[in-house]
Write an enzyme that holds these catalytic residues in place. Sequence first.
Site, PDB file in Angstrom:
ATOM      1  CE  LYS A 186      10.936   6.418  -5.588  1.00  0.00           C
ATOM      2  NZ  LYS A 186      10.508   6.671  -6.956  1.00  0.00           N
ATOM      3  CB  THR A 193      -0.858   0.070   1.278  1.00  0.00           C
ATOM      4  OG1 THR A 193       0.001   0.410   2.382  1.00  0.00           O
ATOM      5  CG2 THR A 193      -1.520  -1.261   1.577  1.00  0.00           C
ATOM      6  CB  ALA A 247      10.479  -0.186  -9.313  1.00  0.00           C
TER       7      ALA A 247
END
Length: 815
Positions: free
Chosen positions: A682, A555, A611
């Site tokens: 990030k 999520t 990712a």
Amino acid sequence: MKVLKFGGTSVGNAKNIQHVIAIVAQKAKEDKVVVVVSAFGGVTDLLLAAAQKAKTKDDSYREMVLSIEKKHIEAIKELVPAHEQAALIHYCKKNIHLLETLLEGCYLLGELTSRTSAMVVSFGELLSSYIIAESMQQRIANCQFKDSRDLIKTNNQFEKAEVNFEITSKNIADYFSANSTQVTVLPGFIASSIDGNTTTLGRGGSDYTAAIIASALSVKELEIWTDVNGMFTANPKLVKQAQPIEKISYEEAMELSHFGAKVLYPPTIQPVLSKNIPIWIKNTFEPEAHGTFISATSQANGNLIKGISHIDKVALLTLEGSSMVGVAGVSKRLFETLSTHQINVIFITQASSEHSICIGILNTEADLAKTAIDTIFELEINQQKINPCSVETDLCIVALVGEQMKNHQGISGKMFSSLGKNNVNIRAIAQGASERNISVVINENNVKKALNVLHERFFEDNTKQLNLFVMGVGNVGEKFIEQIIQQKKFLKENLKLNLRIIALSNSRKMNFNEEGLSLTDWKSELNEGETTDLDLFMERAKALNLRNSIFVDITANESVSNTYASYLRQNIAVVTCNKIACSSQFENYKNLKRLSREYNAPFLFETNVGAGLPIIDTLKNLIASGDKIHKIQAVLSGSLNFIFNNFSETYSFHDAVKEAGVQGFTEPDPKIDLSGVDVARKIVILIRESGYEMEMEAIENRSFLPEECMNTTTNEAFFESLKKHKSHFEKLLADAKANNCRLKFVAQFENGKANVGLQQIPMDSPFYNLEGKDNIVQFYTDRYVDQPLLIKGAGAGAAVTASGIFADVIRIGNV
Ligand code: ADP
Ligand code: ASP
Ligand code: MG
């Protein structure tokens, strides 16, 4: 002659008894057969419960007796033809009446002696054996009933009586030598004392009855017929992957049954062992299955470990104190008093310092044992030389058993490390002098997990089961599930990983299955699930207490990220693509890392950056091998890169952002990407993983969004504002073009400072040609000084993110 014993599980009802009769009829064609039977399944427990009720003046015992009567009469009606039922029903009612009278006595007196208890419980076997013998006569003409109490003689220890083998063996030999019946049916479990009282041989004692007869008659084989295909590598009710053991030695079987393998009552082996009579354990409902062969030899080339068994409801008593050291006789007094009170000691350890002795007994005997011990050491306790005996209950003993263990090192190491990895705390350890077993005491709520972990380690070719609790089934979650379905077989065969999704949840519904969700129709099943509740989800995962549990957060939700700590504390690993936790307050990030170490629960978040690209893992390896990061330069937003790569004079900024959303490259709230917050998160994670302390607020965010776009509160308003400020974005693009540059959203870290922002990238930069939704990271380190270490590739998208999560799960599996 053959002796066959059929347990309660084989004679639960008329249909099962028909199976028994068929097996006996077959055997009786070849040889004389002695059949020993238990009470109908569940009847012994009912009788004991009824006696307890009567003793406490609770008249519900009457209903219990009625249900016992009903069970037997129903069986009679199905087993014998109508015209022969009357006599049998009369026999049954007569015995039930006797039972009622006995219980009535207990009820009136409010008392239940051990002698009465043995009488009460004997009705189970008396009724079953008589009914079975009469039913058998329908098919086997030469068949007779014999009451074991006439043959098996014991002392007066009513409920677990000791057999007088001299008299018993003679009785049995005499009876059968004078008797030419082809099939003789006897009740198991019951016996009588020399002075004629009914006694029993202890719970599960029908096996023992059969062994006593087999030994007295020196038969070729003893067959124990039950409801499973033999003695298993572990209790098949708790360990699904358990397998029947084909061949095992007497000693190993004794050890396994001593430590709880209920399929065989431990004393059974002694009488047959001395005569070298082998035992077969066979399945009444699958007679063609091989079963287990127990004899003097073990399987030479088999597994070192033969089986794993366990005893639950165990208490650990510890006696310690200064005066125990070097004083002879403390243990003698301890064990003598336990023996006087008939307390069975299952487990003993004594530290070589002699400072303490630890013994394991059944929970039910703990109070009695403590009182007895404290009384016998009263003087020493008063003088504070020995502490009062301490008692811990609700424990369980797990034992590894194998004849060959003594010749091999490292078994206990494997055992302890497997348990340790799954946070199963070991309270005490013992290794029998025979080195045929290693046993550990653990908390009862860990028993299923411990048995499965050990079974996997020692019997399943190192196959590891991973149990996933997945939250979030949006674009990425759905891909993740697809990948699991597709790879399941490969992982099992090649990596020896058995992946199961135990729970799935979206923001509305959650669905659990302890055995693993089938996944064929997971969407509609999830729709039918219960309402999602984050705390309940965690509590369930905790209560299931499955080995190698992994919570997977797919999520972007802050409340979900707030639950990680509670998972880690339960030794449940966390895998997440949600960046919120790792980019929250440094203190929180550090705390999660600490919990992960402390509770031995991996916390992996490779997909937080780039990712599926192996960025964090690479960073970890650099740091672990002693490198130091000085500078990071990166394009970390696949979505922003996609947007700026597509945005042109003919394709508006608004449309490029919309398209990125459609393709699943943006966060659910695209402003998180466009505002630079996502990139800031990030870079802060990379900085922290590089070993520096950094807060989000310390990162300079050079946003390129106009103020009005930033201040919108809904996605619609945000997209409207992008349209409205069209010219602002066109100017950014035109300026870059004029300088022969491309626009890239870059994150930088150097000298302890970090910033994120849109930059004009000249042609000679490695960032210039970054295509599509790619990411690029450059690490400048002690070792990569002039040429940075560069990682580049697709940095957004459901499939690559899902595969990154998958990789983290596999990493845990490979630990
Ligand atoms: P019976 O009524 O035939 O005597 P029991 O209930 O006493 O049967 O014993 C059989 C049961 O023992 C099996 O159904 C199984 O659940 C249990 N069991 C526990 N450990 C083992 C094991 N290691 N192998 C086989 N069965 C086991
Ligand atoms: N019926 C007895 C019991 O349940 C004996 C046996 O089944 O072996 O303990
Ligand atoms: Mg049994």
